[in-house]
Design a protein around this motif. Structure first.
Motif, short mmCIF file in Angstrom:
data_model
loop_
_atom_site.label_atom_id
_atom_site.label_comp_id
_atom_site.label_asym_id
_atom_site.label_seq_id
_atom_site.Cartn_x
_atom_site.Cartn_y
_atom_site.Cartn_z
N TRP A 25 3.40 9.95 -13.23
CA TRP A 25 4.75 9.95 -12.64
C TRP A 25 5.78 10.38 -13.69
CZ3 TRP A 25 6.66 5.39 -9.03
CH2 TRP A 25 7.85 5.78 -8.40
N ARG A 31 8.97 17.41 -15.36
CA ARG A 31 8.59 18.73 -14.81
C ARG A 31 7.32 19.31 -15.41
NH1 ARG A 31 9.96 19.09 -10.27
NH2 ARG A 31 10.42 16.91 -10.41
N ILE A 33 4.08 19.99 -14.62
CA ILE A 33 3.23 19.99 -13.42
C ILE A 33 1.73 19.97 -13.76
CG2 ILE A 33 2.56 21.32 -11.37
CD1 ILE A 33 5.49 22.27 -11.21
N LYS A 37 -0.85 16.95 -12.77
CA LYS A 37 -2.04 17.15 -11.95
C LYS A 37 -3.28 16.56 -12.63
CE LYS A 37 -4.87 20.92 -10.17
NZ LYS A 37 -4.94 22.35 -9.92
N LEU A 41 -5.40 13.31 -11.32
CA LEU A 41 -6.81 13.44 -10.95
C LEU A 41 -7.66 12.45 -11.76
CD1 LEU A 41 -7.24 17.30 -10.46
CD2 LEU A 41 -7.26 15.52 -8.69
N GLY A 101 -0.85 17.38 -2.79
CA GLY A 101 -0.53 18.01 -4.08
C GLY A 101 -1.37 19.28 -4.29
N LEU A 102 -2.69 19.15 -4.05
CA LEU A 102 -3.59 20.29 -4.27
C LEU A 102 -3.30 21.44 -3.31
CD1 LEU A 102 -6.99 18.45 -4.94
CD2 LEU A 102 -5.50 19.56 -6.62
N ARG A 110 6.12 14.91 -2.32
CA ARG A 110 7.21 14.21 -2.99
C ARG A 110 7.60 12.94 -2.27
NH1 ARG A 110 11.71 17.91 -5.73
NH2 ARG A 110 12.38 15.81 -6.24
N PRO A 114 5.85 8.68 -4.69
CA PRO A 114 6.41 7.43 -5.21
C PRO A 114 5.91 6.20 -4.46
CG PRO A 114 8.14 9.08 -4.93
CD PRO A 114 6.91 9.64 -4.30
N SER A 117 2.34 5.51 -5.48
CA SER A 117 2.30 4.98 -6.84
C SER A 117 2.66 3.50 -6.87
CB SER A 117 3.28 5.76 -7.74
OG SER A 117 2.98 7.13 -7.72
C1 HEM Z 1 -3.98 15.88 -8.12
C2 HEM Z 1 -3.21 16.63 -7.48
C3 HEM Z 1 -1.70 16.61 -7.60
C4 HEM Z 1 -0.94 17.71 -7.74
C5 HEM Z 1 -1.42 19.15 -7.83
C6 HEM Z 1 0.44 17.26 -7.79
C7 HEM Z 1 1.55 18.10 -7.91
C8 HEM Z 1 2.86 17.71 -7.88
C9 HEM Z 1 4.00 18.56 -7.97
C10 HEM Z 1 3.95 20.08 -8.12
C11 HEM Z 1 5.11 17.80 -7.91
C12 HEM Z 1 6.55 18.27 -7.98
C13 HEM Z 1 7.06 18.46 -6.56
C14 HEM Z 1 8.44 19.04 -6.56
O1 HEM Z 1 9.20 18.79 -7.47
O2 HEM Z 1 8.75 19.71 -5.57
C15 HEM Z 1 4.70 16.43 -7.78
C16 HEM Z 1 5.55 15.35 -7.69
C17 HEM Z 1 5.13 14.02 -7.65
N1 HEM Z 1 3.83 13.56 -7.54
FE1 HEM Z 1 2.19 14.74 -7.63
N2 HEM Z 1 0.49 15.89 -7.68
C18 HEM Z 1 -0.81 15.44 -7.57
C19 HEM Z 1 -1.21 14.11 -7.43
C20 HEM Z 1 -0.36 13.01 -7.35
C21 HEM Z 1 -0.77 11.64 -7.11
C22 HEM Z 1 -2.20 11.17 -6.89
C23 HEM Z 1 0.36 10.87 -7.12
C24 HEM Z 1 0.53 9.38 -6.95
C25 HEM Z 1 -0.42 8.51 -6.86
C26 HEM Z 1 1.48 11.75 -7.35
C27 HEM Z 1 2.79 11.33 -7.46
C28 HEM Z 1 3.87 12.17 -7.55
C29 HEM Z 1 5.23 11.72 -7.69
C30 HEM Z 1 5.71 10.28 -7.78
C31 HEM Z 1 6.04 12.87 -7.74
C32 HEM Z 1 7.55 12.93 -7.91
C33 HEM Z 1 8.24 12.89 -6.59
C34 HEM Z 1 9.72 12.97 -6.79
O3 HEM Z 1 10.20 14.09 -6.96
O4 HEM Z 1 10.37 11.93 -6.80
N3 HEM Z 1 1.01 13.05 -7.47
N4 HEM Z 1 3.30 16.40 -7.75
#
Ligand code: HEM
Length: 153
Positions: A25, A31, A33, A37, A41, A101-102, A110, A114, A117
């Motif tokens: 987080w 930022r 990314i 990821k 994972l 996300g993937l 997005r 949270p 988490s």
């Molecule tokens: C494994 C594959 C994942 C990928 C490729 C991925 C990718 C991303 C990306 C690109 C963002 C930015 C989105 C944006 O700003 O538009 C993001 C935000 C976020 N992701 Fe992931 N994510 C993954 C897994 C996870 C998991 C498993 C969790 C939580 C258990 C998580 C929690 C979050 C949170 C809290 C944010 C921020 C949201 C916000 O802007 O407040 N992500 N993710």
């Protein structure tokens, strides 16, 4: 203190998974990314490891009954059910969040991220409390597995 091996290892993996989610987080807040990821994972892999150990133990060794005072049994059971509900919700939402996300469905990711988490943090905290109540604060009660129950053990 004589701590049981498998529950101690599986509890360690839930805590590790929650710590990785917190790190992941923090990375996305900066930022980063690619690192987000990878760390998320890894958090998923730690959660899966917990689940495999927990399920193998439940099937082959069994679940341990609460060994504390009778007057705490009800509150312990309610707390345990609360923890199981959090873990199930967190696990399902974790899979959805990883998938979103993937697949780059970032708007939804997005929204889910949270919430997933925070549920996962509470899953880990309540999991540690269950572990402490079951094995550290009180002596664990008897253990019966599905197999032993069928065989009358
Ligand atoms: C494994 C594959 C994942 C990928 C490729 C991925 C990718 C991303 C990306 C690109 C963002 C930015 C989105 C944006 O700003 O538009 C993001 C935000 C976020 N992701 Fe992931 N994510 C993954 C897994 C996870 C998991 C498993 C969790 C939580 C258990 C998580 C929690 C979050 C949170 C809290 C944010 C921020 C949201 C916000 O802007 O407040 N992500 N993710």
């Amino acid at each position: 203190m004589n701590l049981p091996l498998l529950p101690t290892i599986s509890t360690f993996f839930i805590v590790l998974s929650a710590v990785l989610v917190a790190i992941g987080w923090n990375l996305i807040r900066r930022r980063n990314i690619e690192a987000h990821k990878k760390v998320m994972l890894a958090a998923g892999a730690a959660a899966l490891t917990f689940f495999i150990i927990y399920m193998s133990r439940t099937i082959f060794v069994g679940n341990t009954a609460f060994g504390g005072p009778d007057e705490y049994k009800l509150i312990y059971t309610i707390f345990l059910i609360f923890h199981i509900c959090l873990a199930t919700t967190g696990g399902i939402m974790g899979l959805i969040t990883i998938w979103l996300g993937l697949k780059n469905r970032l708007e939804k990711h997005r929204k889910f991220g949270p919430i997933t988490s925070v549920i996962w943090f509470f899953t880990a905290i309540t999991g540690v409390v269950v572990y402490l109540l079951l094995y550290v604060i009180y002596e664990g009660g008897h253990t019966t597995s599905v197999f032993k129950a069928i065989l009358g053990g």
